[in-house]
Design a protein around this motif. Structure first.
Motif, PDB file in Angstrom:
ATOM      1  N   GLY A 156     -15.962  10.788 -14.879  1.00 17.01           N
ATOM      2  CA  GLY A 156     -15.830  12.141 -14.353  1.00 17.01           C
ATOM      3  C   GLY A 156     -15.665  12.188 -12.850  1.00 17.01           C
ATOM      4  N   VAL A 157     -15.694  11.016 -12.237  1.00 18.08           N
ATOM      5  CA  VAL A 157     -15.498  10.966 -10.781  1.00 18.08           C
ATOM      6  C   VAL A 157     -14.009  10.719 -10.518  1.00 18.08           C
ATOM      7  CG1 VAL A 157     -16.093   9.692  -8.689  1.00 18.08           C
ATOM      8  CG2 VAL A 157     -17.818  10.083 -10.449  1.00 18.08           C
ATOM      9  N   PRO A 158     -13.441  11.430  -9.536  1.00 20.16           N
ATOM     10  CA  PRO A 158     -12.009  11.251  -9.276  1.00 20.16           C
ATOM     11  C   PRO A 158     -11.671   9.813  -8.912  1.00 20.16           C
ATOM     12  CG  PRO A 158     -12.881  13.091  -8.032  1.00 20.16           C
ATOM     13  CD  PRO A 158     -14.042  12.411  -8.651  1.00 20.16           C
ATOM     14  N   LYS A 159     -10.549   9.353  -9.445  1.00 23.19           N
ATOM     15  CA  LYS A 159     -10.110   7.981  -9.159  1.00 23.19           C
ATOM     16  C   LYS A 159      -9.574   7.900  -7.744  1.00 23.19           C
ATOM     17  CE  LYS A 159      -7.582   6.707 -13.031  1.00 23.19           C
ATOM     18  NZ  LYS A 159      -6.561   5.923 -13.643  1.00 23.19           N
ATOM     19  N   THR A 160      -9.854   6.803  -7.089  1.00 18.25           N
ATOM     20  CA  THR A 160      -9.255   6.592  -5.781  1.00 18.25           C
ATOM     21  C   THR A 160      -8.525   5.257  -5.773  1.00 18.25           C
ATOM     22  OG1 THR A 160     -11.247   5.555  -4.952  1.00 18.25           O
ATOM     23  CG2 THR A 160     -11.002   7.894  -4.499  1.00 18.25           C
ATOM     24  N   GLU A 161      -7.582   5.147  -4.865  1.00 18.71           N
ATOM     25  CA  GLU A 161      -6.803   3.916  -4.727  1.00 18.71           C
ATOM     26  C   GLU A 161      -6.846   3.498  -3.273  1.00 18.71           C
ATOM     27  OE1 GLU A 161      -2.806   4.722  -5.773  1.00 18.71           O
ATOM     28  OE2 GLU A 161      -3.134   4.372  -7.910  1.00 18.71           O
ATOM     29  N   THR A 162      -6.873   2.209  -3.037  1.00 22.77           N
ATOM     30  CA  THR A 162      -6.791   1.721  -1.662  1.00 22.77           C
ATOM     31  C   THR A 162      -5.568   0.821  -1.536  1.00 22.77           C
ATOM     32  OG1 THR A 162      -9.170   1.813  -1.473  1.00 22.77           O
ATOM     33  CG2 THR A 162      -8.018   0.502   0.152  1.00 22.77           C
ATOM     34  N   HIS A 163      -4.728   1.131  -0.572  1.00 27.12           N
ATOM     35  CA  HIS A 163      -3.543   0.303  -0.335  1.00 27.12           C
ATOM     36  C   HIS A 163      -3.663  -0.394   0.994  1.00 27.12           C
ATOM     37  CE1 HIS A 163      -1.358   2.414  -3.447  1.00 27.12           C
ATOM     38  NE2 HIS A 163      -1.704   3.556  -2.896  1.00 27.12           N
ATOM     39  N   PHE A 164      -3.081  -1.575   1.051  1.00 26.90           N
ATOM     40  CA  PHE A 164      -2.906  -2.210   2.346  1.00 26.90           C
ATOM     41  C   PHE A 164      -1.606  -1.654   2.930  1.00 26.90           C
ATOM     42  CE2 PHE A 164      -1.020  -5.599   4.935  1.00 26.90           C
ATOM     43  CZ  PHE A 164      -2.037  -5.754   5.860  1.00 26.90           C
ATOM     44  N   VAL A 165      -1.668  -1.057   4.123  1.00 27.68           N
ATOM     45  CA  VAL A 165      -0.447  -0.481   4.688  1.00 27.68           C
ATOM     46  C   VAL A 165       0.005  -1.233   5.936  1.00 27.68           C
ATOM     47  CG1 VAL A 165      -0.759   1.833   3.788  1.00 27.68           C
ATOM     48  CG2 VAL A 165      -1.796   1.229   5.963  1.00 27.68           C
ATOM     49  N   GLY A 166      -0.685  -2.302   6.253  1.00 29.90           N
ATOM     50  CA  GLY A 166      -0.294  -3.075   7.432  1.00 29.90           C
ATOM     51  C   GLY A 166      -0.343  -2.216   8.681  1.00 29.90           C
ATOM     52  N   LEU A 167       0.741  -2.220   9.397  1.00 26.86           N
ATOM     53  CA  LEU A 167       0.789  -1.442  10.642  1.00 26.86           C
ATOM     54  C   LEU A 167       1.271  -0.015  10.390  1.00 26.86           C
ATOM     55  CD1 LEU A 167       2.196  -4.193  13.006  1.00 26.86           C
ATOM     56  CD2 LEU A 167      -0.129  -3.308  12.936  1.00 26.86           C
ATOM     57  N   GLY A 168       1.294   0.399   9.130  1.00 21.12           N
ATOM     58  CA  GLY A 168       1.825   1.726   8.774  1.00 21.12           C
ATOM     59  C   GLY A 168       1.169   2.851   9.556  1.00 21.12           C
TER      60      GLY A 168
END
Lengths: 342, 404
Positions: free
Chosen positions: A71-83
């Motif tokens: 029931g907890v919202p899903k989160t995602e973590t991305h590596f964005v480098g120097l983004g």
């Protein structure tokens, strides 16, 4: 001192510095390369919102977070480098500004980061000589007044430095806003209406003035203390040798105070580069922003709960790099002085 | 400011002393509430405190701590005040509970338009509506023989005449402070010009004809304002009206009561309320409808939720609304709108749309608030301003996961 005893003494401070300076710094550094966000999907929903005495219901495609099994919202973590650094520095926009169709510097300064950098650098570099100059002048002047009035005078000169900067900035803003006392006086003098806070340049002048007014007492106290340690014998022999007041200042006093001047300059550069109170106090966001304010603006969540932590981290790393670059010449100077003495 | 805070503290202390004075039941479960701190919330909160065992945090920056405080388990507050915008993060995080069962048990007094339903479940109870409507100096308009403006072209005409007469320092006032306030004014006008904020899949659609028209109108209006308008928030504009420095403003209805407050207003009885002007002749009022309301945290026991809901119902009952009818436009049963509510009623009747709160809108509002001042100060053209707002929005929305 034995190495063991030395370690025993510096151990606690080393530990605390790691805990409160190094760890957060590394954490911010790492965060600036990653973006964490919720996962959204589009759903068609009906929602109702109150009108006046009746309800408006609308069916619409809404973007809603995907909930995980608990029931907890899903989160995602991305590596964005120097983004995140790129979205602050906007290299493409910079290139466009200096291309044939661009407007050069004018366009560059319309990009938030460079606008903030321009103001921050001007602010830092213009206030630095003024703070040192006024601090030195007041210290010298006070050093020549009779002992009896020195105490009360020092107290008076120190007052601006005692005021919390944000309160001082607000107070000064109220003096110069619309129908404030100073604004009215100035308008009477010019015999026309001039809104100081409505123009970027006058606002900037006021902010510079405020910072000098606020920090000069700090420089003054340091220099005044330094003046008490000038060797009397050297001074007297300079007088005997026929050195004028200016020559004595130039060849005796200033060299004696040199380490203190470096110290005040170091502290002031670090403080002024993080200029923030003036932006909030004078509400100058529409005209002038600083790097620290940019970080703050990215970090504070909006009313819908969004905050740009990754960009804020990148922005504070860039601020840190800026401070280090500014400090290098002074640190080298301090190091040489240290070696010279050793 | 300080004085009013102390006064409010004394007042709440005074009302808290004879506990359970006007509360229908004695609350034994310790409860905490968090909400904004404007007058309506003060009235509601002190009505809740009459039930006993209620502690309250009222803070105009409540939205910065509310999502995190409710996400904790157990939640740090049982009752959370929201508005349409601040409800979004709580819904996104799933930290508030559906209220339908509680409404059946204790919510007999609620009217159907108070129930904020998302996907068929009631997630919040609205207590008041708020929008920006036209407040104008009746005496000046009569003296100069100007009709109450119905659209912004007429506002400009009226402002010109008022400026010529020299009766006030500036004809117009508006909450154009850079950031959230000016963004809100932009959105009001933009919706008034029938502009669309988003295309499909959260793509921005600000760079449009309506966007250019909105910016040009804002610039035209700004000529008649205090030149320091980019620092004017609601309180600043309220004071300008109260002190007789401006002749009209499209201002929050929740500020109307202050015009009639003899202690701080010099224009008691002189302010008229009308619908928000439309962006173009014949359009709907250029203003969005907001609401304030109450939610109950999810991460608390059912017993706590029960007590919290009952206390909340006491806070927004008829008795409270009648006693504080000047505060705001209540949605509560038994409240009778007075003359101050005329502007809201007229705006809503003429079809003012609800504020389109969403996660994407939050990002958009920030981008607009930081972008529009560049047009007002002449740093960028209208088109370039709209383009860089879209650019900023895209950056934010991508980071948020709303755009690919």
């Amino acid at each position: 001192m034995k190495p063991r005893i030395f370690l025993f003494f510096v151990g606690p401070s080393l530990f605390l510095m790691t805990l409160f300076i190094a760890v957060p710094l590394v954490s911010v550094f790492v965060q600036s390369f990653f973006v964490t966000h919720q996962v959204f999907h589009e759903v068609t929903t009906k929602s109702c919102s109150p009108g006046f005495m009746k309800q408006t219901c609308t069916e619409s495609t809404r973007t809603e977070p995907v909930l995980g099994p608990d029931g907890v919202p899903k989160t995602e973590t991305h590596f964005v480098g120097l983004g995140s650094y790129r979205s602050l520095l906007k290299p493409a926009a910079v290139k466009a500004a200096f291309s044939a169709a661009g407007n050069g510097i004018g366009d560059l300064l319309n990009i938030d980061f460079y606008r903030a950098l321009r103001f921050t650098l001007t602010f830092t570099l213009v206030t630095l000589p003024l703070v040192i100059g006024f601090g030195m002048l007041t210290a010298l002047a006070l050093n020549n007044v009779t002992q009896a009035v020195r105490g009360p005078l020092i107290f008076t000169f120190l007052l601006p430095f005692i005021i919390t900067p944000i309160i001082g900035a607000l107070a000064m803003r109220w003096l110069f806003v619309g129908n404030g006392i100073m604004a009215d006086a100035l308008n009477g003098l010019l015999s026309q209406h001039f809104a100081i806070l409505a123009h970027g340049w006058s606002l900037e002048l006021l902010m510079l003035f405020f910072r000098v007014w606020y920090v000069a007492p700090f420089a003054f106290v340091i220099f005044y203390a330094g003046l008490q340690t000038v060797d009397r014998d050297v001074m007297e022999s300079a007088i005997v040798d026929g050195a004028s007041r200016v020559e004595r200042l130039r060849y005796v006093i200033i060299p004696h105070l040199a380490p203190l001047i470096t110290f005040v300059a170091l502290i002031h550069l670090m403080d002024a580069y993080r200029v923030f109170e003036e932006i909030i106090g004078f509400s100058s966001q529409a005209h002038r922003i600083s790097l620290q304010w940019l970080t703050y603006d990215l970090l504070v969540p909006d009313s819908s709960g969004n905050r740009a932590i990754s960009r804020a981290s990148a922005s504070s790393m860039l601020t840190l790099i800026g401070i280090v670059i500014l400090l290098i010449p002074l640190l080298r100077r301090a190091w040489r002085e240290h070696l010279g003495r050793g | 400011m300080m004085k009013s805070i102390t006064a409010a503290l004394l007042l709440s202390a005074a009302t808290a002393l004879p506990a359970h004075a006007a509360c229908a039941f004695k609350n034994t479960v310790p409860l905490k509430t968090i909400s904004a701190g404007f007058q309506a919330w003060k009235s509601v909160t002190s009505a809740m405190q009459e039930c006993g065992n209620v502690q309250s945090d009222m803070d105009q920056n409540f939205q910065e701590k509310e999502p995190a405080a409710l996400a904790a388990n157990p939640a740090l507050y049982q009752i959370a005040g929201v508005a349409n915008e601040t409800l979004v993060p709580l819904l996104n995080d799933g930290t508030i509970r559906p209220l339908d069962a509680l409404i059946k048990k204790y919510g007999g007094q609620l009217q159907s338009n108070q129930l904020i339903k998302i996907n068929g479940k009631t997630m919040a109870i609205a207590m008041d509506v708020n929008l920006e409507n036209l407040m104008y100096r009746k005496d000046i308009f009569e003296k100069l023989n100007i009709a109450v403006p119905k659209n912004y072209d007429e506002v400009l005409d009226a402002a010109k005449k008022i400026q010529k007469s020299g009766l006030v320092q500036y004809p117009l006032g508006a909450t154009y402070q850079s950031g959230w306030n000016i963004a809100n004014e932009f959105v009001n006008l933009y919706l008034g010009f029938d502009g669309k904020l988003f295309g499909d899949h959260n793509e921005p659609a600000i760079k449009s004809e309506a966007g250019v028209k909105t910016l040009k109108m804002m610039k035209a209006l700004s000529q008649y304002m205090d030149p320091e308008y980019l620092t004017a928030d609601s309180t600043y504009v309220q004071r300008q009206l109260q002190e007789g420095k401006i002749a009209m403003s499209n201002l929050w209805a929740s500020r109307a009561g202050a015009m009639e407050n003899k202690q701080e207003s010099q224009v008691v009885g002189k302010i008229g309320m009308a619908a928000a002007p439309s962006a173009y002749p014949g359009g709907k009022p250029a203003t969005a409808v907001w609401w304030d309301g109450i939610t109950i945290a999810k991460n608390i026991t059912d017993e706590q939720a029960d007590a919290a809901f009952r206390v909340a119902m006491e806070g927004i009952d008829t008795e409270m609304a009648k006693a504080n009818s000047e505060d705001v436009i209540w949605l509560i049963k038994g409240y009778e709108p007075g003359p101050l509510a005329e502007g809201v009623a007229a705006s809503a009747d003429a079809g003012a749309p609800p504020y389109p709160a969403s996660t994407a809108m939050g990002v958009m509002q920030t981008a607009i608030g930081n972008g529009v001042p560049d047009f007002m100060t002449g740093k960028k053209s209208a088109e370039a301003t709209l383009a860089s707002i879209e650019d900023d929005y895209r950056t934010g929305a991508k980071e948020k996961g709303l755009l690919q």
